[in-house]
Design a protein around this motif. Structure first.
Motif, PDB file in Angstrom:
ATOM      1  N   MET A   1       0.839  -1.204   0.000  1.00 61.71           N
ATOM      2  CA  MET A   1       0.000   0.000   0.000  1.00 61.71           C
ATOM      3  C   MET A   1       0.865   1.241   0.000  1.00 61.71           C
ATOM      4  SD  MET A   1      -2.854  -1.048   2.807  1.00 61.71           S
ATOM      5  CE  MET A   1      -3.729  -2.585   2.680  1.00 61.71           C
ATOM      6  N   GLY A   2       0.412   2.274  -0.698  1.00 66.22           N
ATOM      7  CA  GLY A   2       1.119   3.539  -0.698  1.00 66.22           C
ATOM      8  C   GLY A   2       0.320   4.570   0.038  1.00 66.22           C
ATOM      9  N   SER A   3       0.915   5.691   0.343  1.00 67.43           N
ATOM     10  CA  SER A   3       0.166   6.767   0.958  1.00 67.43           C
ATOM     11  C   SER A   3      -0.641   7.470  -0.105  1.00 67.43           C
ATOM     12  CB  SER A   3       1.115   7.772   1.620  1.00 67.43           C
ATOM     13  OG  SER A   3       1.730   8.542   0.634  1.00 67.43           O
ATOM     14  N   ILE A   4      -1.459   8.457   0.321  1.00 68.44           N
ATOM     15  CA  ILE A   4      -2.310   9.127  -0.659  1.00 68.44           C
ATOM     16  C   ILE A   4      -1.499   9.926  -1.654  1.00 68.44           C
ATOM     17  CG2 ILE A   4      -2.662  11.232   0.689  1.00 68.44           C
ATOM     18  CD1 ILE A   4      -5.600  11.048  -0.271  1.00 68.44           C
ATOM     19  N   TRP A   5      -0.251  10.227  -1.361  1.00 69.93           N
ATOM     20  CA  TRP A   5       0.596  10.940  -2.325  1.00 69.93           C
ATOM     21  C   TRP A   5       1.508   9.971  -3.081  1.00 69.93           C
ATOM     22  CZ3 TRP A   5      -1.924  15.073  -2.531  1.00 69.93           C
ATOM     23  CH2 TRP A   5      -2.444  15.635  -1.372  1.00 69.93           C
ATOM     24  N   GLY A   6       1.298   8.681  -2.898  1.00 74.15           N
ATOM     25  CA  GLY A   6       2.073   7.702  -3.642  1.00 74.15           C
ATOM     26  C   GLY A   6       3.409   7.364  -2.999  1.00 74.15           C
ATOM     27  N   ILE A   7       3.641   7.858  -1.773  1.00 73.29           N
ATOM     28  CA  ILE A   7       4.865   7.509  -1.058  1.00 73.29           C
ATOM     29  C   ILE A   7       4.469   7.086   0.343  1.00 73.29           C
ATOM     30  CG2 ILE A   7       6.304   9.111  -2.364  1.00 73.29           C
ATOM     31  CD1 ILE A   7       6.104  11.057  -0.066  1.00 73.29           C
ATOM     32  N   HIS A   8       5.362   6.404   1.051  1.00 73.29           N
ATOM     33  CA  HIS A   8       5.066   5.976   2.408  1.00 73.29           C
ATOM     34  C   HIS A   8       5.342   7.135   3.357  1.00 73.29           C
ATOM     35  CE1 HIS A   8       4.323   1.759   1.495  1.00 73.29           C
ATOM     36  NE2 HIS A   8       5.262   1.905   0.576  1.00 73.29           N
ATOM     37  N   ALA A   9       4.325   7.974   3.569  1.00 75.34           N
ATOM     38  CA  ALA A   9       4.508   9.161   4.390  1.00 75.34           C
ATOM     39  C   ALA A   9       4.671   8.817   5.862  1.00 75.34           C
ATOM     40  CB  ALA A   9       3.319  10.107   4.206  1.00 75.34           C
ATOM     41  N   LEU A  10       4.092   7.683   6.294  1.00 79.94           N
ATOM     42  CA  LEU A  10       4.201   7.311   7.694  1.00 79.94           C
ATOM     43  C   LEU A  10       4.760   5.895   7.811  1.00 79.94           C
ATOM     44  CD1 LEU A  10       0.733   8.630   8.906  1.00 79.94           C
ATOM     45  CD2 LEU A  10       2.949   9.671   9.341  1.00 79.94           C
ATOM     46  N   PRO A  11       5.960   5.634   7.282  1.00 80.86           N
ATOM     47  CA  PRO A  11       6.441   4.260   7.215  1.00 80.86           C
ATOM     48  C   PRO A  11       6.773   3.653   8.555  1.00 80.86           C
ATOM     49  CG  PRO A  11       8.177   5.773   6.567  1.00 80.86           C
ATOM     50  CD  PRO A  11       6.934   6.596   6.755  1.00 80.86           C
ATOM     51  N   ASN A  12       7.136   4.494   9.531  1.00 81.25           N
ATOM     52  CA  ASN A  12       7.600   3.946  10.800  1.00 81.25           C
ATOM     53  C   ASN A  12       6.602   4.103  11.940  1.00 81.25           C
ATOM     54  OD1 ASN A  12      10.179   3.191   9.774  1.00 81.25           O
ATOM     55  ND2 ASN A  12      10.754   5.356   9.823  1.00 81.25           N
ATOM     56  N   THR A  13       5.452   4.734  11.655  1.00 83.15           N
ATOM     57  CA  THR A  13       4.498   5.022  12.723  1.00 83.15           C
ATOM     58  C   THR A  13       4.073   3.764  13.446  1.00 83.15           C
ATOM     59  OG1 THR A  13       3.668   6.891  11.468  1.00 83.15           O
ATOM     60  CG2 THR A  13       2.273   6.063  13.246  1.00 83.15           C
ATOM     61  N   PRO A 275     -15.232   1.177 -10.243  1.00 86.06           N
ATOM     62  CA  PRO A 275     -14.842   0.433 -11.443  1.00 86.06           C
ATOM     63  C   PRO A 275     -13.750  -0.583 -11.109  1.00 86.06           C
ATOM     64  CG  PRO A 275     -13.880   2.625 -11.479  1.00 86.06           C
ATOM     65  CD  PRO A 275     -14.736   2.563 -10.258  1.00 86.06           C
ATOM     66  N   LEU A 276     -14.016  -1.853 -11.395  1.00 83.52           N
ATOM     67  CA  LEU A 276     -13.047  -2.914 -11.111  1.00 83.52           C
ATOM     68  C   LEU A 276     -12.192  -3.115 -12.353  1.00 83.52           C
ATOM     69  CD1 LEU A 276     -15.391  -5.384  -9.186  1.00 83.52           C
ATOM     70  CD2 LEU A 276     -13.908  -3.572  -8.280  1.00 83.52           C
ATOM     71  N   THR A 277     -11.063  -2.438 -12.381  1.00 83.80           N
ATOM     72  CA  THR A 277     -10.220  -2.393 -13.570  1.00 83.80           C
ATOM     73  C   THR A 277      -9.254  -3.560 -13.670  1.00 83.80           C
ATOM     74  OG1 THR A 277      -8.553  -1.065 -12.425  1.00 83.80           O
ATOM     75  CG2 THR A 277     -10.325   0.126 -13.568  1.00 83.80           C
ATOM     76  N   GLY A 278      -8.952  -4.211 -12.538  1.00 82.76           N
ATOM     77  CA  GLY A 278      -7.923  -5.241 -12.546  1.00 82.76           C
ATOM     78  C   GLY A 278      -6.529  -4.683 -12.720  1.00 82.76           C
ATOM     79  N   LEU A 279      -6.341  -3.396 -12.364  1.00 83.42           N
ATOM     80  CA  LEU A 279      -5.059  -2.728 -12.552  1.00 83.42           C
ATOM     81  C   LEU A 279      -4.463  -2.306 -11.215  1.00 83.42           C
ATOM     82  CD1 LEU A 279      -5.997  -0.362 -15.521  1.00 83.42           C
ATOM     83  CD2 LEU A 279      -4.764  -2.539 -15.668  1.00 83.42           C
ATOM     84  N   ASP A 280      -3.150  -2.357 -11.124  1.00 81.30           N
ATOM     85  CA  ASP A 280      -2.436  -1.748 -10.005  1.00 81.30           C
ATOM     86  C   ASP A 280      -2.243  -0.262 -10.295  1.00 81.30           C
ATOM     87  OD1 ASP A 280      -2.312  -4.073  -8.628  1.00 81.30           O
ATOM     88  OD2 ASP A 280      -0.134  -4.163  -8.496  1.00 81.30           O
ATOM     89  N   GLY A 281      -2.246   0.542  -9.231  1.00 80.37           N
ATOM     90  CA  GLY A 281      -2.074   1.978  -9.389  1.00 80.37           C
ATOM     91  C   GLY A 281      -0.682   2.347  -9.860  1.00 80.37           C
ATOM     92  N   THR A 282      -0.551   3.582 -10.292  1.00 81.19           N
ATOM     93  CA  THR A 282       0.743   4.081 -10.743  1.00 81.19           C
ATOM     94  C   THR A 282       1.655   4.304  -9.543  1.00 81.19           C
ATOM     95  OG1 THR A 282       0.112   6.412 -10.572  1.00 81.19           O
ATOM     96  CG2 THR A 282      -0.423   5.275 -12.629  1.00 81.19           C
ATOM     97  N   LYS A 283       2.946   4.416  -9.792  1.00 81.50           N
ATOM     98  CA  LYS A 283       3.908   4.689  -8.728  1.00 81.50           C
ATOM     99  C   LYS A 283       3.780   6.124  -8.218  1.00 81.50           C
ATOM    100  CE  LYS A 283       5.912   0.645  -8.871  1.00 81.50           C
ATOM    101  NZ  LYS A 283       5.798  -0.298  -7.751  1.00 81.50           N
ATOM    102  N   ILE A 284       3.239   6.998  -9.050  1.00 81.19           N
ATOM    103  CA  ILE A 284       3.135   8.417  -8.677  1.00 81.19           C
ATOM    104  C   ILE A 284       2.058   8.618  -7.618  1.00 81.19           C
ATOM    105  CG2 ILE A 284       2.707  10.750  -9.543  1.00 81.19           C
ATOM    106  CD1 ILE A 284       3.753   9.808 -12.238  1.00 81.19           C
ATOM    107  N   GLY A 285       0.935   7.870  -7.717  1.00 84.47           N
ATOM    108  CA  GLY A 285      -0.072   7.965  -6.689  1.00 84.47           C
ATOM    109  C   GLY A 285      -1.377   8.566  -7.137  1.00 84.47           C
ATOM    110  N   LEU A 286      -2.001   9.310  -6.222  1.00 77.93           N
ATOM    111  CA  LEU A 286      -3.379   9.773  -6.369  1.00 77.93           C
ATOM    112  C   LEU A 286      -3.668  10.449  -7.694  1.00 77.93           C
ATOM    113  CD1 LEU A 286      -6.217  10.459  -5.163  1.00 77.93           C
ATOM    114  CD2 LEU A 286      -5.156  12.528  -4.235  1.00 77.93           C
TER     115      LEU A 286
END
Length: 335
Positions: A1-13, A275-286
């Protein structure tokens, strides 16, 4: 899972929280509530400690009365009465989402409903429940507007039984089955995101520092969808726009000279058309995911694995801290 901006904003929480609140492998319902309550009390204690320091700091630096007249240039006041101002705030909290009916359609293969589907929120497990908002109060501070973003979570309890109706994999669906016999994943865990524009009204003050308020707003759902059927090889795993949301709120603001604490109850109702696209999201994010979804709309492309619909109604109890700007005490309004 990624954060809403496409990066792990809270990786250590969550890793850090385990040092204080270790997670048992299979917690009971009672221990789960105890863990949740313990974390809530710890967060509240931290907020009170920070606020006490802020209050002491503010006591030594009272607000100045703004005026163009020389006579009013020197007096000072500690008034925290509502007035025209801006506030930027952040909050945490605990949601409860009602059970709902889930419907899934794919031409020639699926057309079934399942209910009840129970949802859990896990507000203190990374990614945590949080929100941010920007407020603008007008005139004497009685009416205002607020742009509010809430990151919640809804994760289906797949171990539960549900009643099924309709067609599943081209055949009659079983009358009763465990959800995990049909779904491998069914969640909006990064998350059940809501962006709303709200109107606010302050009620009669209970005290110069205590201001109750109410609000009503509407906006859009921007969840991170993670859905996969047992019969599908691919999952849908991306940020999406899935429909409208409305919310109502009532709260109590405790005002310091430059900051405010607030406690609030919110009720939200979100209509989901996924919509069930069967796709993984982009690396960039939202934003990249939403752009890709818009391109599919414009091209008329139907989702490869069909559509899932449901309605999510949630109670939310929140607490937060805000910083106020452009403070102009009401006493300064008249020279």
């Amino acid at each position: 899972m990624g954060s809403i901006w496409g990066i792990h904003a809270l990786p250590n929480t969550y890793r850090l929280s385990e040092l204080v609140w270790p997670r048992p492998a299979a917690p009971s319902a009672a221990s789960g509530w105890f863990e949740t309550g313990s974390r809530a009390l710890a967060i509240l204690a931290l907020a009170v400690w920070v606020g006490a320091g802020v209050w002491q700091s503010d006591a030594g630096e009272p607000e100045r009365v703004a005026s163009d007249t020389p006579q009013a240039a020197t007096p000072k006041t500690k008034s925290s009465a509502p007035t025209a101002e801006y506030m930027v705030a952040a909050y945490g909290g605990m949601p409860y989402t009602y059970d709902s009916q889930v419907n899934l359609k794919k031409a020639g293969r699926h057309d079934f409903s399942a209910e009840p589907v129970a949802w859990r929120g896990e507000p203190f497990i990374d990614p945590i429940y949080y929100g941010v908002r920007v407020l603008r109060w007008f005139g004497e501070g009685r009416t205002g507007t607020m742009l509010d973003f809430t990151h919640s979570k809804t994760i289906a309890e797949l171990q539960n039984d549900a009643k099924f109706k309709g067609l599943l994999n081209g055949s009659q669906a079983p009358e009763v089955a465990k959800l995990n016999d049909v779904f491998k994943r069914l969640e909006f865990s990064h998350g059940h995101n809501m962006l709303t524009l709200n109107g606010l009204l302050r009620l009669a003050n209970l005290h110069p520092r205590l201001s109750p308020y109410v609000g009503l707003g509407a906006g859009i759902n921007l969840p991170h969808t993670e859905i996969q059927l047992q019969s599908d090889k691919r999952r849908t795993y991306e940020y999406q726009f899935t429909g409208p949301v409305v919310q109502a709120l009532v709260g109590l603001e405790f005002r310091l000279p430059r900051m405010s604490y607030f406690l609030e109850y919110k009720f939200s109702f979100a209509s989901y058309d996924v919509p069930l696209t069967g796709l993984d999201g982009t690396k960039i994010g939202l934003f990249a995911d939403l752009y890709r979804q818009a391109m599919r709309w414009f091209s008329g492309e139907e989702p490869a694995q069909g559509r899932l619909t449901t309605e999510l109604a949630s109670h939310q109890v929140i607490g937060g801290l805000g910083v106020r700007f452009a403070v102009r005490p009401a006493a300064a309004a008249t020279p």
